[in-house]
Enzyme design. Structure first.
Site, PDB file in Angstrom:
ATOM      1  N   ASP A 165      52.852 -23.360  30.004  1.00 43.88           N
ATOM      2  CA  ASP A 165      52.920 -22.025  29.403  1.00 43.88           C
ATOM      3  C   ASP A 165      54.218 -21.312  29.796  1.00 43.88           C
ATOM      4  O   ASP A 165      54.334 -20.748  30.874  1.00 43.88           O
ATOM      5  CB  ASP A 165      51.717 -21.160  29.788  1.00 43.88           C
ATOM      6  CG  ASP A 165      51.618 -19.921  28.892  1.00 43.88           C
ATOM      7  OD1 ASP A 165      52.645 -19.535  28.297  1.00 43.88           O
ATOM      8  OD2 ASP A 165      50.531 -19.346  28.783  1.00 43.88           O
TER       9      ASP A 165
ATOM     10  N   GLY B   6      43.164 -21.035  21.581  1.00 45.26           N
ATOM     11  CA  GLY B   6      43.118 -20.159  20.430  1.00 45.26           C
ATOM     12  C   GLY B   6      44.125 -20.506  19.361  1.00 45.26           C
ATOM     13  O   GLY B   6      43.978 -20.106  18.210  1.00 45.26           O
ATOM     14  N   ARG B   7      45.179 -21.244  19.730  1.00 48.53           N
ATOM     15  CA  ARG B   7      46.175 -21.677  18.735  1.00 48.53           C
ATOM     16  C   ARG B   7      46.766 -23.029  19.120  1.00 48.53           C
ATOM     17  O   ARG B   7      47.958 -23.264  18.978  1.00 48.53           O
ATOM     18  CB  ARG B   7      47.261 -20.625  18.572  1.00 48.53           C
ATOM     19  CG  ARG B   7      47.840 -20.073  19.860  1.00 48.53           C
ATOM     20  CD  ARG B   7      48.833 -18.971  19.531  1.00 48.53           C
ATOM     21  NE  ARG B   7      49.018 -18.058  20.650  1.00 48.53           N
ATOM     22  CZ  ARG B   7      49.737 -16.943  20.559  1.00 48.53           C
ATOM     23  NH1 ARG B   7      50.331 -16.647  19.441  1.00 48.53           N
ATOM     24  NH2 ARG B   7      49.856 -16.134  21.586  1.00 48.53           N
TER      25      ARG B   7
ATOM     26  N   LYS C 216      50.858 -26.623  19.294  1.00 47.05           N
ATOM     27  CA  LYS C 216      50.679 -25.190  19.541  1.00 47.05           C
ATOM     28  C   LYS C 216      51.221 -24.424  18.335  1.00 47.05           C
ATOM     29  O   LYS C 216      52.374 -24.604  17.956  1.00 47.05           O
ATOM     30  CB  LYS C 216      51.433 -24.757  20.806  1.00 47.05           C
ATOM     31  CG  LYS C 216      50.906 -25.377  22.090  1.00 47.05           C
ATOM     32  CD  LYS C 216      51.740 -24.965  23.281  1.00 47.05           C
ATOM     33  CE  LYS C 216      51.720 -23.481  23.496  1.00 47.05           C
ATOM     34  NZ  LYS C 216      52.573 -23.067  24.639  1.00 47.05           N
TER      35      LYS C 216
ATOM     36  N   ARG D 184      53.480 -30.431  22.408  1.00 46.75           N
ATOM     37  CA  ARG D 184      53.554 -30.517  23.875  1.00 46.75           C
ATOM     38  C   ARG D 184      52.907 -31.806  24.356  1.00 46.75           C
ATOM     39  O   ARG D 184      51.848 -32.211  23.884  1.00 46.75           O
ATOM     40  CB  ARG D 184      52.830 -29.320  24.505  1.00 46.75           C
ATOM     41  CG  ARG D 184      52.846 -29.345  26.030  1.00 46.75           C
ATOM     42  CD  ARG D 184      52.459 -28.003  26.600  1.00 46.75           C
ATOM     43  NE  ARG D 184      51.084 -27.636  26.297  1.00 46.75           N
ATOM     44  CZ  ARG D 184      50.609 -26.381  26.403  1.00 46.75           C
ATOM     45  NH1 ARG D 184      51.418 -25.408  26.766  1.00 46.75           N
ATOM     46  NH2 ARG D 184      49.355 -26.118  26.133  1.00 46.75           N
TER      47      ARG D 184
ATOM     48  N   GLY E 233      46.458 -17.870  15.134  1.00 45.11           N
ATOM     49  CA  GLY E 233      46.680 -19.236  15.569  1.00 45.11           C
ATOM     50  C   GLY E 233      48.084 -19.761  15.347  1.00 45.11           C
ATOM     51  O   GLY E 233      48.336 -20.954  15.486  1.00 45.11           O
TER      52      GLY E 233
ATOM     53  N   ARG F  20      42.534 -27.790  33.469  1.00 43.22           N
ATOM     54  CA  ARG F  20      42.950 -26.570  34.153  1.00 43.22           C
ATOM     55  C   ARG F  20      41.909 -26.153  35.185  1.00 43.22           C
ATOM     56  O   ARG F  20      40.758 -26.607  35.129  1.00 43.22           O
ATOM     57  CB  ARG F  20      43.117 -25.438  33.130  1.00 43.22           C
ATOM     58  CG  ARG F  20      43.873 -25.819  31.863  1.00 43.22           C
ATOM     59  CD  ARG F  20      43.497 -24.908  30.703  1.00 43.22           C
ATOM     60  NE  ARG F  20      44.035 -25.385  29.431  1.00 43.22           N
ATOM     61  CZ  ARG F  20      45.144 -24.944  28.855  1.00 43.22           C
ATOM     62  NH1 ARG F  20      45.840 -23.991  29.437  1.00 43.22           N
ATOM     63  NH2 ARG F  20      45.553 -25.433  27.717  1.00 43.22           N
TER      64      ARG F  20
ATOM     65  N   ASP G 259      43.673 -20.172  33.715  1.00 41.87           N
ATOM     66  CA  ASP G 259      43.723 -21.021  32.523  1.00 41.87           C
ATOM     67  C   ASP G 259      45.113 -21.604  32.301  1.00 41.87           C
ATOM     68  O   ASP G 259      45.281 -22.491  31.459  1.00 41.87           O
ATOM     69  CB  ASP G 259      43.263 -20.248  31.283  1.00 41.87           C
ATOM     70  CG  ASP G 259      44.013 -18.942  31.097  1.00 41.87           C
ATOM     71  OD1 ASP G 259      43.830 -18.046  31.930  1.00 41.87           O
ATOM     72  OD2 ASP G 259      44.786 -18.819  30.128  1.00 41.87           O
TER      73      ASP G 259
END
Length: 470
Positions: free
Chosen positions: A254, A83-84, A104, A167, A117, A174, A244
């Site tokens: 994350d 989403g971002r 990101k 990143r 985003g 995933r 995810d």
């Protein structure tokens, strides 16, 4: 910087071309020079600031957003996706290994579901610090190449300066990637994704047919066991182990609601949205097992007979507990420097953990004190005196080196991380960060002069919370 496309030949569902949104005034805030050198990346700050915000795009590869599903706190969302985040492509390191290069906070994508985003500076700095800290601690993790400020405000509560995180990951495949293709009925894509994942991460698997899928699931399970044991060895709490956020490579990804445990308690939770303790420190093994089971479900369509598939895949998943317990027990043996294995070792460990919880002893400092007490007059909490007498009977001359290799003297403590983030949010820079990065680069060596980084917060992390920010 030579980029290559990735995942685009697996399934049109998995990658969707999507352009980052240019930002007003990109400026390079943090740059991982050592990591950049490993990829032979030029240190041109003006170019990097534009490129690593998506304000300048390579003509070689089109950026994509990745599609995936996810069980979020146990509830299934069939279509999540980036989403971002924008995957710019893959870049080779000096060994020829390809890594994903992902931005990101570079703007909304087709998967944004109404979000902007964007990313605020605080979560961006957190990811940089925590990923570097875990890397120094020897834990498998994605890496942070850079944080670039955007010159724009991000509308949060309250509004914050914006930033983009770059990143690097050996892949972004995933558990949710497999769930997505299985849910969409894309069997051909599912087969290709398994083969791609094996080529990336498990090249030792050479079997074909259904046995290939069994061995793949087993390899992923083994990586998850290794990862969670390493988290628990140092007191790391991921905070949002959704499918995810579970990479099949076994890398940590994350860092939004993550935190470090101070006082030992298996029920420790810091995430503001984890009201039931689903992702508590002590429940991480159960969730990893649960996530592997969700991967197994996604592989069922690849088998000719579903009943037989369930039986074969379940046999792999059900082996998680024994594998984890063996690795977990071996971890405690190392943390305490126990010579060999004896019948009473389990009781010895249980007694220590019970005392630590009862007296709210710090996890890291307690094991550091036990380690150093083997070679000096280092003070161990007096409430462990009786236990220490029993423990030292199980140590040998080699115990110190074994314990020192697995018990960190310093960790990225929550209050220190928050202090660094607060400096960035207030002034756009931090006097503390360079000192911290230097200290954490040698986490398994005890230095008296680093005492301030070993100390606990004055309030003992009372009411401390983390948030999903990036």
């Amino acid at each position: 910087m030579k980029l290559q496309p990735r995942y685009t030949d697996i399934s049109e569902l998995l990658t969707i071309e999507d352009m980052p949104s240019a930002v007003a005034e990109p400026k390079l805030l943090l740059f991982n020079d050592q990591l950049a050198d490993h990829f032979s990346i030029n240190h041109d700050s003006e170019f990097l600031a534009k490129f690593l915000t998506g304000s300048t795009i390579s003509n070689d590869v089109a950026p994509v957003a990745l599609g995936y599903s996810g069980h979020q706190f146990g509830h299934f969302s069939p279509r999540l996706g980036d989403g971002r985040a924008h995957l710019l492509g893959a870049i080779a390191d000096q060994d020829g290994t390809l890594w994903d290069l992902q931005l990101k906070g570079a703007g909304a994508t087709v998967f944004s579901r109404g979000g902007d985003g964007r990313c605020a500076i605080g979560p961006a700095v957190r990811e940089y610090i925590m990923s570097e800290a875990l890397y120094a601690l020897g834990i498998a993790t994605t890496r942070c190449l850079a944080v670039v400020t955007t010159g724009e405000m991000v509308y949060r509560q309250p509004p914050r300066p914006g930033a983009v995180v770059t990143r690097l990951a050996k892949s972004h495949i995933r558990v949710g990637s497999f769930q997505y293709l299985a849910t969409q009925g894309d069997i051909e894509g599912l087969e290709k994704l398994v083969d791609y994942a094996i080529n990336c991460h498990f090249s030792e698997i050479s079997s074909a047919g259904e046995q290939r899928y069994i061995e793949f699931l087993t390899a992923v399970l083994d990586k998850q066991v290794e990862l969670v044991v390493s988290w628990m060895r140092v007191g790391f709490i991921h905070g949002v182990m959704n499918t995810d956020n579970t990479l099949i490579s076994g890398e940590t990804i994350d860092y939004g609601p993550c935190a470090m445990m101070n006082q030992f308690d298996l029920d420790t939770v810091f995430s503001s949205i984890d009201h039931q303790g689903r992702y508590s420190f002590g429940n991480q093994p159960n969730i990893a097992n649960w996530n592997v089971a969700r991967l197994a479900e996604s592989l069922i369509p690849l088998f000719d007979e579903q009943d037989g598939a369930v039986e074969k895949l379940s046999s792999v998943v059900n082996g998680f507990a024994d594998k984890f317990n063996d690795a977990f027990n071996a971890m405690w043996q190392q943390k305490l420097g126990l010579a060999g294995q004896q019948e009473g070792d389990h009781v010895l460990v249980s007694e220590l953990l019970a005392l630590m919880k009862q007296h709210q002893l710090d996890y890291t400092n307690t094991f550091n004190a036990l380690t150093e007490s083997l070679v000096s007059d280092f003070t161990v909490d007096c409430r462990l005196k009786g236990w220490v007498l029993k423990w030292k009977l199980r140590t040998t001359a080699e115990s110190y080196s074994v314990m020192r290799a697995v018990n960190p003297a310093v960790i990225p403590r929550n209050h220190n991380i928050e202090s660094i983030i607060a400096e960035f949010e207030k002034a756009g820079s931090s006097l503390l960060l360079n000192d911290f990065l230097e200290v954490i680069s040698e986490p398994y060596t005890y230095f008296k002069e680093h005492q301030s980084w070993y100390e606990l917060p004055s309030d003992g992390d009372k009411n401390y919370q983390t948030f999903c920010g990036t």
